[in-house]
Design a protein around this motif. Structure first.
Motif, PDB file in Angstrom:
ATOM      1  N   TYR A  42       0.658  -1.025   0.016  1.00  0.00           N
ATOM      2  CA  TYR A  42      -0.032   0.010   0.096  1.00  0.00           C
ATOM      3  C   TYR A  42       0.865   1.318   0.176  1.00  0.00           C
ATOM      4  CZ  TYR A  42      -3.655  -3.372   1.345  1.00  0.00           C
ATOM      5  OH  TYR A  42      -4.435  -4.374   1.439  1.00  0.00           O
ATOM      6  N   VAL A  43       0.349   2.387  -0.767  1.00  0.00           N
ATOM      7  CA  VAL A  43       1.003   3.343  -0.896  1.00  0.00           C
ATOM      8  C   VAL A  43       0.880   4.199   0.564  1.00  0.00           C
ATOM      9  CG1 VAL A  43       1.155   5.610  -1.916  1.00  0.00           C
ATOM     10  CG2 VAL A  43       0.702   3.725  -3.219  1.00  0.00           C
ATOM     11  N   ALA A  44       2.104   4.414   1.382  1.00  0.00           N
ATOM     12  CA  ALA A  44       2.194   5.237   2.607  1.00  0.00           C
ATOM     13  C   ALA A  44       2.515   6.713   2.345  1.00  0.00           C
ATOM     14  CB  ALA A  44       3.078   4.439   3.361  1.00  0.00           C
ATOM     15  N   ASN A  45       3.415   6.848   1.199  1.00  0.00           N
ATOM     16  CA  ASN A  45       3.879   8.289   1.108  1.00  0.00           C
ATOM     17  C   ASN A  45       4.423   8.370  -0.272  1.00  0.00           C
ATOM     18  OD1 ASN A  45       4.281  10.846   2.147  1.00  0.00           O
ATOM     19  ND2 ASN A  45       6.396  10.575   2.675  1.00  0.00           N
ATOM     20  N   ASP A  59      -3.196   4.354   8.056  1.00  0.00           N
ATOM     21  CA  ASP A  59      -4.156   5.229   7.767  1.00  0.00           C
ATOM     22  C   ASP A  59      -3.799   6.221   6.561  1.00  0.00           C
ATOM     23  OD1 ASP A  59      -6.010   7.461   7.875  1.00  0.00           O
ATOM     24  OD2 ASP A  59      -5.887   7.647  10.144  1.00  0.00           O
ATOM     25  N   PRO A  60      -4.593   6.223   5.714  1.00  0.00           N
ATOM     26  CA  PRO A  60      -4.173   7.263   4.410  1.00  0.00           C
ATOM     27  C   PRO A  60      -4.119   8.720   4.680  1.00  0.00           C
ATOM     28  CG  PRO A  60      -6.382   6.286   4.179  1.00  0.00           C
ATOM     29  CD  PRO A  60      -5.876   5.552   5.277  1.00  0.00           C
ATOM     30  N   THR A  61      -4.751   8.989   5.824  1.00  0.00           N
ATOM     31  CA  THR A  61      -4.869  10.505   6.204  1.00  0.00           C
ATOM     32  C   THR A  61      -3.462  11.075   6.735  1.00  0.00           C
ATOM     33  OG1 THR A  61      -5.786  10.062   8.490  1.00  0.00           O
ATOM     34  CG2 THR A  61      -7.313  10.362   6.607  1.00  0.00           C
ATOM     35  N   ILE A  62      -2.742  10.072   7.148  1.00  0.00           N
ATOM     36  CA  ILE A  62      -1.387  10.482   7.631  1.00  0.00           C
ATOM     37  C   ILE A  62      -0.366  10.400   6.628  1.00  0.00           C
ATOM     38  CG2 ILE A  62       0.422   9.632   9.298  1.00  0.00           C
ATOM     39  CD1 ILE A  62      -1.589   8.084  11.104  1.00  0.00           C
ATOM     40  N   SER A  63      -0.018  11.518   6.298  1.00  0.00           N
ATOM     41  CA  SER A  63       1.053  11.634   5.116  1.00  0.00           C
ATOM     42  C   SER A  63       2.508  11.521   5.373  1.00  0.00           C
ATOM     43  CB  SER A  63       0.778  13.002   4.549  1.00  0.00           C
ATOM     44  OG  SER A  63       1.192  14.158   5.542  1.00  0.00           O
ATOM     45  N   GLU A 124     -10.348  -5.456  -2.045  1.00  0.00           N
ATOM     46  CA  GLU A 124     -11.654  -5.691  -1.956  1.00  0.00           C
ATOM     47  C   GLU A 124     -12.146  -5.218  -0.648  1.00  0.00           C
ATOM     48  OE1 GLU A 124     -12.262  -9.988  -2.460  1.00  0.00           O
ATOM     49  OE2 GLU A 124     -11.864  -9.706  -4.751  1.00  0.00           O
ATOM     50  N   GLU A 125     -11.000  -4.635   0.314  1.00  0.00           N
ATOM     51  CA  GLU A 125     -11.506  -4.383   1.769  1.00  0.00           C
ATOM     52  C   GLU A 125     -11.851  -2.886   1.327  1.00  0.00           C
ATOM     53  OE1 GLU A 125     -10.066  -4.281   6.387  1.00  0.00           O
ATOM     54  OE2 GLU A 125      -8.825  -5.327   4.664  1.00  0.00           O
ATOM     55  N   HIS A 126     -11.153  -1.906   0.796  1.00  0.00           N
ATOM     56  CA  HIS A 126     -11.189  -0.578   0.970  1.00  0.00           C
ATOM     57  C   HIS A 126     -11.640   0.201  -0.285  1.00  0.00           C
ATOM     58  CE1 HIS A 126      -8.119  -1.878   3.875  1.00  0.00           C
ATOM     59  NE2 HIS A 126      -8.841  -1.011   4.511  1.00  0.00           N
TER      60      HIS A 126
END
Length: 326
Positions: A42-45, A59-63, A124-126
Motif C-alpha cells: 500500500y502507498v504510504a507516502n 491510515d491514508p490521512t497520515i502523510s 476488496e476491503e477498501h
C-alpha cells in the motif's frame, strides 16, 4: 599460455554475467541482479520522485511515515520513480494497493530500490468496487462525500469492472474546493489507453433517477462535457450503506426521543428506511424537517432529516419509511 587464455576467458565471462541491462539502466552486481523483484503493498507516502510502499495498509490521512511504525507497517521499501511514466506517478494516492516490479533492495528500513513498473491491484476491503451485478464498499463513497462537505481533504478509489471484463481504476481527490479525478484505464485490455488522464470538477451532485437509483456525478468539469459520473447506486443500498451500526439516535427539536443500541430496534429502523418508497425532493414541495435520525456506524455516521410522520430525507430523496418512534 593456454592456461592464461582460459583464465582470461573466465574473467570476461564472470564480468558479463555481473552486468545486466534493465529498462535502459545498466546495473552491476551478482548474477541475481537480472531477476526482477515484485512487492505488493500500500502507498504510504509520495514524494517528488519516490513512493513508499508498505506491507500493511496505514491510515491514508497520515502523510508522513516514521520508521517507528515498522510493526504496524510491516515490510517497507522506498522506490525511486525515474523509470515510471509521469501520469502514473502523478496519479498515485495514499492508501491504494499496488504492485511494484523493482531491482535490488538496499538493506535499511525502509529499504531502498528503483521501480521498473507499477500496476494497480484491486483492494476488496477498501475500494468501492462496481461490477455489472453488484457494488461493494459503498461506505467508501459516504466517507468521501462527508469529508468534502466539511471542506476536508479526501481521497477515494473506485474500481469499475467493465462488461467485457476490463478493469478501470479511478482515483478521486478533493482538495482546496476542487474534485480531481485520475482515470487509469491502462490495465483494461479492451481499450487503448496509453496514459492516465486527469479531470478537474467543481461540484458534486446527487439525485434520484427514474429506476430508483441515486446518481452521483461531478459537474462543472474541464472535460467530459462538463459532467463526470461517479456511480449510479440502488437507493436502498446507499441510503444506509453496509456497515456495523452500534447506535441510533432520533432527535426532534432539541429533544432526544430515542437513543438505542438495541439490535431489534436498530434493525427495524434500518429495514424501514431501506424498504421505503423514494421520491425526488426536487419535484415536490417539502416541509422543513422536524428533526434528524443519526446512525452511528463503525466506518461512517449517517444523518437523515426526519419528519414525525415517519419519513426521512437524504441525498435529495424523500423516503416514505413509515417509522414509528415512541
Amino acid at each position: 599460455m593456454l592456461r592464461y587464455l582460459l583464465g582470461l576467458i573466465m574473467i570476461l565471462f564472470v564480468t558479463a554475467c555481473g552486468t545486466t541491462l534493465d529498462n535502459g539502466n545498466k546495473k552491476h552486481g551478482d548474477a541475481n541482479d537480472d531477476v526482477q523483484n515484485v512487492m505488493e503493498g500500500y502507498v504510504a507516502n509520495i514524494e517528488d520522485n519516490s513512493v513508499l510502499v508498505v506491507e500493511n495498509r496505514l491510515d491514508p490521512t497520515i502523510s508522513e511515515f516514521h520508521p517507528d511504525q515498522h510493526e504496524q507497517a510491516g515490510s517497507a521499501i522506498s522506490f525511486s520513480l525515474d523509470d515510471i511514466e509521469d501520469s502514473m506517478v502523478d496519479s498515485l494516492i495514499r492508501g491504494e494497493k499496488i504492485q511494484v516490479t523493482h531491482g535490488a533492495v538496499a538493506e535499511s528500513y525502509p529499504g531502498q530500490s528503483s521501480a521498473v513498473a507499477i500496476k494497480r491491484l484491486v483492494d476488496e476491503e477498501h475500494d468501492m468496487i462496481i461490477s455489472y451485478d453488484e457494488t461493494i464498499n459503498l461506505v467508501t463513497l459516504e466517507q468521501f462525500i462527508q469529508k468534502a462537505e466539511n471542506n476536508e481533504e479526501a481521497i477515494m478509489r473506485v474500481v469499475n469492472f467493465t462488461p467485457e471484463g476490463g478493469t478501470v481504476f479511478n482515483n478521486f481527490i478533493f482538495d482546496n474546493g476542487e474534485y480531481i479525478v485520475k482515470e487509469d484505464a491502462t490495465q483494461d485490455d479492451f481499450v487503448e489507453a496509453e496514459t492516465i488522464r486527469e479531470v478537474t470538477c467543481q461540484k458534486l451532485e446527487y439525485y434520484l433517477t427514474d429506476d430508483q437509483h441515486i446518481m452521483f456525478e461531478l459537474t462543472s468539469c474541464d472535460k467530459e462535457g462538463e459532467t463526470l459520473a461517479i456511480a449510479s447506486l440502488p437507493f436502498a443500498d446507499i441510503m444506509v450503506p453496509k456497515d456495523t451500526y452500534h447506535r441510533i439516535e432520533v432527535i426532534v427539536g432539541d429533544e432526544v426521543v430515542l437513543d438505542t443500541t438495541d439490535e431489534s430496534e436498530k434493525e427495524e429502523i434500518i429495514t424501514k428506511i431501506r424498504g421505503g418508497t423514494p421520491h425526488s425532493v426536487m419535484t415536490m414541495t417539502m416541509m422543513a424537517p422536524e428533526g434528524e435520525i443519526v446512525l452511528y456506524g463503525k466506518q461512517a455516521t449517517i444523518h437523515f432529516d426526519y419528519q414525525e410522520a415517519g419519513n426521512v430525507i437524504r441525498y435529495n430523496t424523500f423516503i416514505e419509511a413509515g417509522l414509528t418512534i415512541d
